[in-house]
Write a protein that holds these residues in place. Structure first.
Motif, PDB file in Angstrom:
ATOM      1  N   THR A 186      15.777 104.254 -12.551  1.00  0.00           N
ATOM      2  CA  THR A 186      17.213 104.480 -12.358  1.00  0.00           C
ATOM      3  C   THR A 186      17.742 103.766 -11.122  1.00  0.00           C
ATOM      4  O   THR A 186      18.769 103.085 -11.180  1.00  0.00           O
ATOM      5  CB  THR A 186      17.512 105.996 -12.247  1.00  0.00           C
ATOM      6  OG1 THR A 186      17.029 106.642 -13.420  1.00  0.00           O
ATOM      7  CG2 THR A 186      19.010 106.243 -12.106  1.00  0.00           C
ATOM      8  N   HIS A 187      17.038 103.907  -9.992  1.00  0.00           N
ATOM      9  CA  HIS A 187      17.509 103.352  -8.716  1.00  0.00           C
ATOM     10  C   HIS A 187      16.650 102.198  -8.202  1.00  0.00           C
ATOM     11  O   HIS A 187      17.063 101.486  -7.299  1.00  0.00           O
ATOM     12  CB  HIS A 187      17.527 104.443  -7.629  1.00  0.00           C
ATOM     13  CG  HIS A 187      18.329 105.636  -7.981  1.00  0.00           C
ATOM     14  ND1 HIS A 187      19.694 105.643  -7.991  1.00  0.00           N
ATOM     15  CD2 HIS A 187      17.947 106.888  -8.357  1.00  0.00           C
ATOM     16  CE1 HIS A 187      20.132 106.836  -8.341  1.00  0.00           C
ATOM     17  NE2 HIS A 187      19.089 107.609  -8.577  1.00  0.00           N
ATOM     18  N   THR A 188      15.432 102.071  -8.721  1.00  0.00           N
ATOM     19  CA  THR A 188      14.493 101.068  -8.218  1.00  0.00           C
ATOM     20  C   THR A 188      13.852 100.297  -9.368  1.00  0.00           C
ATOM     21  O   THR A 188      13.879 100.745 -10.517  1.00  0.00           O
ATOM     22  CB  THR A 188      13.360 101.723  -7.396  1.00  0.00           C
ATOM     23  OG1 THR A 188      12.608 102.600  -8.237  1.00  0.00           O
ATOM     24  CG2 THR A 188      13.898 102.486  -6.190  1.00  0.00           C
ATOM     25  N   PHE A 189      13.288  99.153  -9.026  1.00  0.00           N
ATOM     26  CA  PHE A 189      12.490  98.387  -9.980  1.00  0.00           C
ATOM     27  C   PHE A 189      11.405  97.669  -9.196  1.00  0.00           C
ATOM     28  O   PHE A 189      11.502  97.505  -7.982  1.00  0.00           O
ATOM     29  CB  PHE A 189      13.349  97.410 -10.799  1.00  0.00           C
ATOM     30  CG  PHE A 189      14.098  96.389  -9.985  1.00  0.00           C
ATOM     31  CD1 PHE A 189      13.572  95.130  -9.730  1.00  0.00           C
ATOM     32  CD2 PHE A 189      15.355  96.687  -9.486  1.00  0.00           C
ATOM     33  CE1 PHE A 189      14.269  94.186  -8.992  1.00  0.00           C
ATOM     34  CE2 PHE A 189      16.074  95.750  -8.744  1.00  0.00           C
ATOM     35  CZ  PHE A 189      15.538  94.497  -8.496  1.00  0.00           C
ATOM     36  N   ASP A 190      10.350  97.267  -9.901  1.00  0.00           N
ATOM     37  CA  ASP A 190       9.212  96.622  -9.263  1.00  0.00           C
ATOM     38  C   ASP A 190       9.184  95.132  -9.561  1.00  0.00           C
ATOM     39  O   ASP A 190       9.314  94.729 -10.724  1.00  0.00           O
ATOM     40  CB  ASP A 190       7.897  97.236  -9.755  1.00  0.00           C
ATOM     41  CG  ASP A 190       7.775  98.705  -9.410  1.00  0.00           C
ATOM     42  OD1 ASP A 190       8.307  99.126  -8.361  1.00  0.00           O
ATOM     43  OD2 ASP A 190       7.130  99.437 -10.193  1.00  0.00           O
ATOM     44  N   LEU A 191       9.005  94.338  -8.528  1.00  0.00           N
ATOM     45  CA  LEU A 191       8.729  92.914  -8.673  1.00  0.00           C
ATOM     46  C   LEU A 191       7.253  92.736  -8.353  1.00  0.00           C
ATOM     47  O   LEU A 191       6.795  93.109  -7.272  1.00  0.00           O
ATOM     48  CB  LEU A 191       9.600  92.081  -7.736  1.00  0.00           C
ATOM     49  CG  LEU A 191      11.103  92.165  -8.008  1.00  0.00           C
ATOM     50  CD1 LEU A 191      11.878  91.354  -6.982  1.00  0.00           C
ATOM     51  CD2 LEU A 191      11.423  91.705  -9.418  1.00  0.00           C
ATOM     52  N   ILE A 192       6.518  92.201  -9.296  1.00  0.00           N
ATOM     53  CA  ILE A 192       5.070  92.053  -9.182  1.00  0.00           C
ATOM     54  C   ILE A 192       4.754  90.584  -8.916  1.00  0.00           C
ATOM     55  O   ILE A 192       5.224  89.704  -9.635  1.00  0.00           O
ATOM     56  CB  ILE A 192       4.363  92.504 -10.476  1.00  0.00           C
ATOM     57  CG1 ILE A 192       4.834  93.895 -10.907  1.00  0.00           C
ATOM     58  CG2 ILE A 192       2.850  92.408 -10.338  1.00  0.00           C
ATOM     59  CD1 ILE A 192       4.576  94.997  -9.901  1.00  0.00           C
ATOM     60  N   ALA A 193       3.965  90.331  -7.881  1.00  0.00           N
ATOM     61  CA  ALA A 193       3.609  88.958  -7.501  1.00  0.00           C
ATOM     62  C   ALA A 193       2.108  88.742  -7.657  1.00  0.00           C
ATOM     63  O   ALA A 193       1.308  89.610  -7.302  1.00  0.00           O
ATOM     64  CB  ALA A 193       4.009  88.694  -6.059  1.00  0.00           C
ATOM     65  N   ARG A 194       1.761  87.574  -8.187  1.00  0.00           N
ATOM     66  CA  ARG A 194       0.366  87.108  -8.235  1.00  0.00           C
ATOM     67  C   ARG A 194       0.376  85.698  -7.679  1.00  0.00           C
ATOM     68  O   ARG A 194       1.055  84.829  -8.215  1.00  0.00           O
ATOM     69  CB  ARG A 194      -0.176  87.110  -9.652  1.00  0.00           C
ATOM     70  CG  ARG A 194      -0.493  88.488 -10.181  1.00  0.00           C
ATOM     71  CD  ARG A 194      -1.097  88.448 -11.573  1.00  0.00           C
ATOM     72  NE  ARG A 194      -2.248  87.563 -11.710  1.00  0.00           N
ATOM     73  CZ  ARG A 194      -3.512  87.894 -11.462  1.00  0.00           C
ATOM     74  NH1 ARG A 194      -3.798  89.091 -11.044  1.00  0.00           N
ATOM     75  NH2 ARG A 194      -4.485  87.013 -11.631  1.00  0.00           N
ATOM     76  N   ALA A 195      -0.380  85.491  -6.609  1.00  0.00           N
ATOM     77  CA  ALA A 195      -0.448  84.177  -5.966  1.00  0.00           C
ATOM     78  C   ALA A 195      -1.822  83.576  -6.219  1.00  0.00           C
ATOM     79  O   ALA A 195      -2.841  84.135  -5.826  1.00  0.00           O
ATOM     80  CB  ALA A 195      -0.205  84.304  -4.471  1.00  0.00           C
TER      81      ALA A 195
END
Length: 152
Positions: A97-106
């Protein structure tokens, strides 16, 4: 030479290429752990600009919603040295509702995983600095970048 140490190399999947600089390293020539945070944040900011919600982004201004960091994590898998190049892929995980996840793979160019990270912004109303629902337009902009397992 006037080369950038960070450039967007792909829109889908969204990928930022980062070259480690000597300025990022300790005297032994190993990238400082704290610089990995800069690498993650740099890739996240490129992504947010791409979807119109970066600093001074038109969509963000129109919605009146800011997206400061609520949570961030990093897991280190490999040391980086000057001139090492990593491709940082940003994908969207869970949208709440208020947040979301950004997932990083380097990953290094040979495919080895250098680090993984997560950046979780929270939607706030800029006028009163309290949480608000993620705008529908932002949810729509995030959809093409959803992780395959999350989107199903």
């Amino acid at each position: 030479m006037n080369e950038s140490s960070e450039i967007v190399v792909s829109d889908l999947p969204f990928t930022v290429r980062r070259t480690a600089r000597w300025a990022d390293c300790d005297p032994a020539g190993v990238v400082f752990a704290g610089r990995y945070t800069d690498y993650l944040l740099g890739a996240v900011m490129h992504f947010m600009r791409r979807i119109g919600y970066g600093t001074n982004g038109q969509a963000g201004r129109e919605s009146g919603v800011g997206l400061p960091c609520k949570h961030m994590r990093l897991t280190f898998h490999a040391s980086l040295y000057p001139e090492d190049v990593v491709d940082i892929r940003i994908e969207v995980g869970e949208i709440r509702t208020h947040t979301f996840d950004l997932i990083a793979r380097a990953c290094l160019l040979d495919g080895r995983l250098a680090f993984e990270g997560q950046f979780t912004p929270i939607a706030i109303r800029g006028d009163v600095r309290e949480s608000t629902s993620i705008p529908a337009a932002l949810c729509e902009a995030l959809q093409p970048y959803r992780l395959a397992k999350e989107a199903a």
